[in-house]
Enzyme design. Sequence first.
Site, PDB file in Angstrom:
ATOM      1  N   ASP A   1      -7.004 -35.769   3.810  1.00 52.57           N
ATOM      2  CA  ASP A   1      -7.490 -34.392   3.658  1.00 52.57           C
ATOM      3  C   ASP A   1      -7.581 -34.045   2.174  1.00 52.57           C
ATOM      4  O   ASP A   1      -6.856 -34.622   1.354  1.00 52.57           O
ATOM      5  CB  ASP A   1      -6.507 -33.403   4.309  1.00 52.57           C
ATOM      6  CG  ASP A   1      -6.604 -33.378   5.829  1.00 52.57           C
ATOM      7  OD1 ASP A   1      -7.574 -33.908   6.397  1.00 52.57           O
ATOM      8  OD2 ASP A   1      -5.686 -32.807   6.451  1.00 52.57           O
TER       9      ASP A   1
ATOM     10  N   ARG B   1     -15.674 -36.991   4.831  1.00 53.01           N
ATOM     11  CA  ARG B   1     -15.789 -35.789   5.673  1.00 53.01           C
ATOM     12  C   ARG B   1     -16.219 -34.671   4.732  1.00 53.01           C
ATOM     13  O   ARG B   1     -15.542 -34.425   3.732  1.00 53.01           O
ATOM     14  CB  ARG B   1     -14.438 -35.414   6.299  1.00 53.01           C
ATOM     15  CG  ARG B   1     -14.473 -34.027   6.966  1.00 53.01           C
ATOM     16  CD  ARG B   1     -13.086 -33.412   7.145  1.00 53.01           C
ATOM     17  NE  ARG B   1     -12.290 -34.184   8.068  1.00 53.01           N
ATOM     18  CZ  ARG B   1     -10.947 -34.177   8.039  1.00 53.01           C
ATOM     19  NH1 ARG B   1     -10.280 -33.485   7.119  1.00 53.01           N
ATOM     20  NH2 ARG B   1     -10.272 -34.899   8.906  1.00 53.01           N
TER      21      ARG B   1
END
Length: 308
Positions: free
Chosen positions: A132, A185
């Site tokens: 992340d 992402r």
Amino acid sequence: MPVLRSAFIALSKNRVLRNFCENTRFGRRMSSRFVAGMEIGDALRVAEALNHQGMLVTLDSLGESVSSEAEAHSAAQIYHQLLDWIGAHKLNANISVKLTQMGLELSPQLAEDIALGLTEHAQAKGSFVRIDMEDSSLTQVTLDIVRRIHAQPALRGTIGIVIQAYLFRSKADIEQLVAGGIRVRLCKGAYKEPAEVAFPGKADVDKNYIQLSKMLLESPFYHGLATHDDAMIAAAKAFATEHGIDPGRFEFQMLYGVRRELQRSLVKEGYNVRVYVPFGREWYPYFMRRLAERPANVLFLAKNFFRS
Ligand SMILES: Cc1cc2nc3c(=O)[nH]c(=O)nc-3n(C[C@H](O)[C@H](O)[C@H](O)COP(=O)(O)OP(=O)(O)OC[C@H]3O[C@@H](n4cnc5c(N)ncnc54)[C@H](O)[C@@H]3O)c2cc1C
């Protein structure tokens, strides 16, 4: 940045409120809309159910910024258990990891060693590690760690990263990542950033998101477009159709509990959809960022809370 968004992001760092919310039944009940549960078993049950509905999953063991090496190792241990479960139960799932939870702010080397161990384990289980992205003070160190791990030939394709469309630097980062074959992402970005590094207005962020998503769709690697925004999704679909890009070559990603109807309808249309499933006792900062994204969620939660 709109006032309510700033207020919720500020509240996400409030220790007193955090303690109260995380340790009361009232707080836990509130969080259940966006958090799969407090225990690993809750997350795995949700993951199985989502797989059953044709959705892919990424599992997030909630927690940020640990204060000792031992805490970082015990946070990593939960991810190792998840990888074992994913392998044993043949779940179509991977893991999403925050480097601050792996000790990044104590020692970048510690976080890198832990991320390396997780990536090796994921590789052995046929899974994948998504790192992340956190606030912009950590962007460069996060990129460097992911690049070094990805450079190990046996781990190529087993670790990926997140890029935030609100940062000015993201176009250049995506160019480099795509050249190196690293899976991305793309999200808009969830932190409060200064005007020197990030677009302050939503229209600019959206425009950049569309531009960056086209770069990813055109690349030969499998990337994820993380958004609940109809306009972003429509733009990606239109670009893929126009350029003959097969829906199997990328995925949409959405958060657990957010726009569930949209998740299901994309699956029906033949798109890959991955749901980000967070679980664990340290849910408060994650939950507050979700309220910051859409302050109307407070009313929605309150209505459901008093109805149930
Ligand atoms: C799978 C996934 C992983 C992510 N990982 C990261 C990360 O690593 N780092 C990071 O900084 N950010 C991450 N984010 C958060 C992201 O940056 C955005 O803050 C978040 O996705 C909201 O942006 P949006 O694209 O949905 O569009 P927005 O412009 O915020 O919203 C568009 C529309 O989507 C709907 N919507 C959006 N959010 C919600 C919500 N919480 N509840 C209900 N409806 C909503 C509303 O209809 C809204 O009008 C992630 C998001 C997802 C989906």
